[in-house]
Design a protein around this motif. Structure first.
Motif, short mmCIF file in Angstrom:
data_model
loop_
_atom_site.label_atom_id
_atom_site.label_comp_id
_atom_site.label_asym_id
_atom_site.label_seq_id
_atom_site.Cartn_x
_atom_site.Cartn_y
_atom_site.Cartn_z
N SER A 66 7.93 10.08 -9.50
CA SER A 66 8.68 9.08 -8.74
C SER A 66 8.37 7.67 -9.22
O SER A 66 7.26 7.36 -9.65
CB SER A 66 8.39 9.19 -7.24
OG SER A 66 7.03 8.87 -6.97
N GLU A 80 14.51 3.64 -5.61
CA GLU A 80 13.64 4.78 -5.76
C GLU A 80 14.30 5.84 -6.64
O GLU A 80 15.52 6.01 -6.61
CB GLU A 80 13.26 5.38 -4.40
CG GLU A 80 14.41 6.02 -3.65
CD GLU A 80 13.92 6.69 -2.38
OE1 GLU A 80 14.12 6.10 -1.30
OE2 GLU A 80 13.36 7.79 -2.46
N CYS A 82 13.31 9.84 -7.72
CA CYS A 82 12.43 11.00 -7.68
C CYS A 82 13.11 12.16 -8.41
O CYS A 82 14.30 12.38 -8.23
CB CYS A 82 12.13 11.42 -6.23
SG CYS A 82 11.25 10.18 -5.26
N SER A 243 7.81 10.90 -3.15
CA SER A 243 7.75 12.07 -4.03
C SER A 243 7.41 13.32 -3.22
O SER A 243 7.99 14.40 -3.44
CB SER A 243 6.71 11.86 -5.13
OG SER A 243 5.42 11.66 -4.60
N TYR A 246 10.44 14.30 -1.27
CA TYR A 246 11.45 14.90 -2.16
C TYR A 246 11.12 16.37 -2.42
O TYR A 246 12.02 17.22 -2.44
CB TYR A 246 11.50 14.12 -3.47
CG TYR A 246 12.62 14.54 -4.39
CD1 TYR A 246 13.90 14.01 -4.23
CD2 TYR A 246 12.41 15.45 -5.42
CE1 TYR A 246 14.94 14.39 -5.07
CE2 TYR A 246 13.44 15.83 -6.26
CZ TYR A 246 14.70 15.30 -6.08
OH TYR A 246 15.73 15.69 -6.91
#
Length: 339
Positions: A66, A80, A82, A243, A246
């Motif tokens: 990430s 962002e 990821c 992260s 995710y």
């Protein structure tokens, strides 16, 4: 079945890695290269980045790389990225970059191509810079390959060049009074390899800050402190939160902290720890639900100390179980958390 990365690479591969580190080390710049770095208030700094690689539990191959970019000084997430990756190189102490950096470089390159206006002016890396066995840690490696200023921020002391986590070191930590206090990490060679920084007034453990690339140690320490709402610098903290979330959303992995909808904004903009309370780790349950309007004001004052005791011992599971029980009692109409 959980997958595991290949075992230790052959000596020939390690020799190649060492030669690459030695070559790239000659390109490291350990001084300030931008005007904003020399300004006491960092005027001109608008975007700070953070990177992280989180692993799937029980799987040393599958991971989430990430990259986040936050506004400065507000520290709000602007970008962002990821993505799930498969790590082919095993973890070998001193060679972390060869396992993780290729994916982080790719993330930076993707941002450079897609949203160049959001490129960070500095990257925080969860790892060491020149505080390293061969003076070239993951923060240096990423900095040189991306040509971005980088700061290495480690949570544990890497014991190299005579540095030891001994009684003397622990006493120096104890003498750190408030957030921003620090002391130099001088190796046996007489070189200052980094700084131990008390990043937050309520932190009991320091961070170990070292030069990555294109920034002086003094500026790196000041900026690290300026980016800490909790113990960990917000760019790295947000990269870690996102992260892990995710992974949870992508693979349905249990136990990965989630950004719950009702707290998503708070996860991005956490408030400073209340007086007397320990920092609340990202994704942990909260007792803020017990408010004065619910008739719990006399009990609220007890929770910060209780939380501090529990987190001070690292009993994360105990804390989560306690909060679940308290919320259950509260929702059942008792009106007060247990004493």
């Amino acid at each position: 079945m959980a997958r595991k990365a290949a075992g230790r690479p052959p000596e020939e591969t390690l020799s190649l890695w060492k030669r690459e580190q030695a070559l790239l080390k000659t390109l490291v710049v350990d001084r300030d290269t931008e005007a904003w770095q020399r300004d006491p208030a960092f005027s001109g700094l608008q975007r700070v980045g953070g990177v992280d690689v989180s692993f799937v539990k029980g799987d040393s191959v599958s991971a989430c790389a990430s990259l986040v970019v936050l506004s400065y000084p507000e520290l709000e997430v602007m970008y962002e990225d990821c993505r799930m990756v498969s790590l082919t190189a095993p973890y070998v102490s001193g060679f972390l970059a060869f396992r993780e950096v290729p994916f982080l470089v790719d993330a930076v390159q993707q941002l450079r191509e897609k949203e160049p206006r959001l490129m960070p002016q500095v990257l925080f890396v969860d790892g060491n810079g020149v505080l390293h066995h061969r003076g070239f840690g993951v923060a240096c490696h990423l900095g040189v390959l991306t040509d971005l200023p980088c700061i290495g921020v480690a949570k544990k002391l890497l014991q190299v060049d005579g540095l030891e986590n001994n009684a003397l070191h622990k006493e120096k930590i104890r003498l750190l009074q408030g957030g921003g206090d620090s002391f130099p990490l001088m190796g046996g060679s007489g070189t200052v390899l980094g700084m131990a920084l008390k990043s937050h007034d309520h932190s009991t453990k320091p961070l170990y800050v070292s030069v990555g690339h294109k920034m002086s140690l003094e500026a790196a320490v000041r900026l690290t402190h300026g980016c800490c709402k909790f113990r960990i610098p917000e760019p790295v903290r947000q990269a870690d939160i996102r992260s892990r979330d995710y992974i949870r959303r992508t693979l349905g992995v249990q136990g990965a902290p989630a950004l719950r909808p009702e707290r998503s904004k708070k996860a991005q903009r956490p408030k400073a720890c209340p007086q007397g309370a320990s920092e609340e780790p990202a994704g942990s349950p909260s007792l803020r639900a017990f408010s004065a309007k619910d008739g719990n004001e006399p009990h609220q004052k007890k929770w910060p100390k209780l939380q501090q005791r529990i987190w001070g011992r690292g009993k994360e599971a105990l804390w989560e179980d306690l909060v679940t029980k308290c919320n259950s009692i509260h929702q059942g109409g008792a009106g007060h958390p247990p004493q």
